[in-house]
Scaffold this active site. Sequence first.
Site, PDB file in Angstrom:
ATOM      1  CG  HIS A  64      -1.810  -1.126   1.363  1.00 59.83           C
ATOM      2  ND1 HIS A  64      -2.203  -1.623   2.578  1.00 59.83           N
ATOM      3  CD2 HIS A  64      -2.420  -1.897   0.430  1.00 59.83           C
ATOM      4  CE1 HIS A  64      -3.033  -2.648   2.389  1.00 59.83           C
ATOM      5  NE2 HIS A  64      -3.169  -2.838   1.095  1.00 59.83           N
ATOM      6  CE  LYS A  73       1.943   3.547   6.040  1.00 62.75           C
ATOM      7  NZ  LYS A  73       1.249   2.473   5.331  1.00 62.75           N
TER       8      LYS A  73
END
Length: 189
Positions: A64, A73
Amino acid sequence: MSKFNFIKTAIDGMFIIEPTVFGDNRGYFFETYNYNDFKNAGIDVEFVQDNQSKSKKGVLRGLHFQTKKPQGKLVRVIKGEVFDVGVDLRTNSKTFGKWVGAVLSDENKRQLYIPEGFAHGFLVLSEEAEFVYKCTDFYDPGNEGGIMYNDNDIAVDWPITKDMNILLSEKDKALKTFKEYIANKDNKQ
């Protein structure tokens, strides 16, 4: 002195991070994030959202990414074990289309920092896993995209065993190939 060991990967800007764990007969303590230590290692970002997911063995999420609002992240596992992957989608990068993966678990306490401009995915290796991650931008469902986890051009070497039943969401079953991603990206510029 930093409370973390920042391990550079084959992709610039992506790190495997090992915390210093302080333990005794009562249990353990460790920092999961410290802005100053991360900044000194070259990860000078602001995290704006924390997420948590729980999945069973064989669940594969990804690959993703967000198109207009990419997210960096910082990912870790608080229960169980996963194989976590970042794919470089930065078109001007010498490692464009390359991937790095690492086993993250509650036992090894490792984290993976995946910069903005990457696709991300993970495979659950244990009976179940709880996965937490910090993001540098807010999730925007109107800007999500993805590439098939088993795309031949990216060729992630997922540790899929013969006894593992891979479980994908309907959304992940419909993701595009890397070639389709490139063609679509080029048409939008």
